[in-house]
Write an enzyme that holds these catalytic residues in place. Structure first.
Site, short mmCIF file in Angstrom:
data_model
loop_
_atom_site.label_atom_id
_atom_site.label_comp_id
_atom_site.label_asym_id
_atom_site.label_seq_id
_atom_site.Cartn_x
_atom_site.Cartn_y
_atom_site.Cartn_z
N ARG A 100 14.44 3.44 1.90
CA ARG A 100 13.58 3.82 1.02
C ARG A 100 14.15 4.81 0.05
O ARG A 100 13.65 4.99 -1.25
CB ARG A 100 12.33 4.64 1.34
CG ARG A 100 11.30 3.60 2.00
CD ARG A 100 9.85 4.42 2.40
NE ARG A 100 8.91 3.56 3.52
CZ ARG A 100 8.53 2.56 3.06
NH1 ARG A 100 8.38 2.47 1.97
NH2 ARG A 100 7.60 2.12 3.87
N LYS A 128 5.03 -9.93 0.38
CA LYS A 128 6.38 -9.34 1.22
C LYS A 128 6.28 -9.98 2.52
O LYS A 128 7.17 -10.73 3.07
CB LYS A 128 6.84 -7.95 0.99
CG LYS A 128 7.98 -7.52 1.18
CD LYS A 128 8.34 -6.34 0.60
CE LYS A 128 7.10 -5.29 1.00
NZ LYS A 128 7.61 -4.10 1.81
N ARG A 168 -13.27 -3.10 -1.48
CA ARG A 168 -12.42 -2.21 -0.85
C ARG A 168 -12.38 -1.14 -1.73
O ARG A 168 -11.95 -1.15 -2.91
CB ARG A 168 -11.05 -2.58 -0.48
CG ARG A 168 -10.79 -3.52 0.72
CD ARG A 168 -9.68 -3.90 0.98
NE ARG A 168 -8.66 -2.98 1.01
CZ ARG A 168 -7.64 -2.74 1.42
NH1 ARG A 168 -7.39 -3.69 2.35
NH2 ARG A 168 -6.75 -1.74 1.43
N ARG A 209 -0.67 2.77 -7.27
CA ARG A 209 0.43 2.56 -6.13
C ARG A 209 1.52 1.92 -6.75
O ARG A 209 2.56 2.01 -6.33
CB ARG A 209 -0.60 1.32 -5.25
CG ARG A 209 -1.47 1.91 -4.29
CD ARG A 209 -1.76 0.91 -2.92
NE ARG A 209 -2.31 -0.24 -3.23
CZ ARG A 209 -3.68 -0.68 -3.27
NH1 ARG A 209 -4.35 0.11 -2.86
NH2 ARG A 209 -3.92 -1.88 -3.58
N ARG A 249 -10.96 -8.45 -6.42
CA ARG A 249 -11.18 -9.11 -5.12
C ARG A 249 -12.61 -8.34 -4.43
O ARG A 249 -12.86 -7.23 -4.65
CB ARG A 249 -10.31 -8.79 -4.16
CG ARG A 249 -8.79 -9.42 -4.35
CD ARG A 249 -8.00 -9.47 -3.38
NE ARG A 249 -7.47 -7.97 -2.86
CZ ARG A 249 -6.44 -7.58 -2.36
NH1 ARG A 249 -5.47 -8.66 -1.97
NH2 ARG A 249 -6.07 -6.34 -1.97
#
Ligand SMILES: [Zn+2]
Length: 228
Positions: A98, A23, A171, A182, A137
């Site tokens: 939202r 985004k 991470r 998420r 990742r």
């Protein structure tokens, strides 16, 4: 605010997409190509507080008390911001609305200016592919080079191509479980908005899994069509 209501045809776009959908990258490209101004709720709040506007002072009082800034205050801040000169070229809203309550309040605000949502663009992702992409990742602890289990593994297993280091970092919130969670939260939150803008005929869906430049071209075509 002097209360003047100069009609404007400045386009108003909303960009919807989960974390990792690109985004931010796409919003920057739209800014460069069309001169649109990206407005994110966090930036708007911070600027209003810094500038000490009336709505900014209200927001600061609420935040200092540890509470959430109400929709009314966010709308007031957005009203002030949209009246600034640079927004006359058009804006991309990021992170607002939202909820459908916020979306209705936004429609009312835009209506005051003779504006409307020209396009609500949903950057659609393949959830399973996103989980693979993000959860694979890792980076070299020595030089920061980025790697991926599937798409970009080090040539020699366990050794950085760049600095030959053998320490790597992942991470903690990039595990498959947290990425899936998420995405679920994003879909649950966004589904009502998707339906809201679909009913208005303003919804545009874009496959966000492909090449960044191809996605940018698709978005550009939507913006041109919406603002023609
Ligand atoms: Zn390295």
């Amino acid at each position: 605010m002097d209360g003047s209501k100069t009609p404007t045809t400045a386009p108003v776009l909303i960009l919807l997409g989960p974390p990792g959908a690109g985004k931010g990258t796409q919003a920057r490209m739209l800014e460069e190509t069309f001169g649109l101004v990206q407005l994110s709720t966090g930036d708007l709040l911070r600027a209003a507080v810094t500038n000490g506007t009336e709505a900014g002072q209200q927001a600061k009082a609420v935040m200092d008390a540890g509470a959430l800034v109400s929709d009314d205050i966010v709308i007031a801040i957005l009203r002030d911001r949209l009246a600034e000169a640079d927004c006359a070229r058009g804006v991309i809203l990021d992170g607002f609305p939202r909820t459908t309550v916020q979306a209705e309040a936004l429609d009312t605000l835009l209506g005051e200016n003779g504006q409307k949502i020209d396009a609500a663009i949903s950057l659609d992702v393949d959830d399973a592919a996103m989980v693979d992409r993000i959860s694979g990742r890792f980076t070299c602890a020595g030089c920061g080079e980025g790697y991926h289990d599937t798409f970009k593994a080090p040539t020699t297993k366990g050794q950085c191509d760049k600095c030959q280091g053998t320490d790597f970092k992942r991470r903690a919130d990039d595990t498959a479980e947290t990425v899936a969670a998420r995405l679920d939260a994003y879909h649950a939150q966004t589904a009502p908005l998707i339906a809201f803008y679909d009913a208005q005929g303003a919804l545009a869906r874009v496959d966000a899994m492909g090449d960044i430049d191809d996605i940018a071209k698709t978005l550009g075509a939507i913006v041109r069509r919406a603002t023609a």
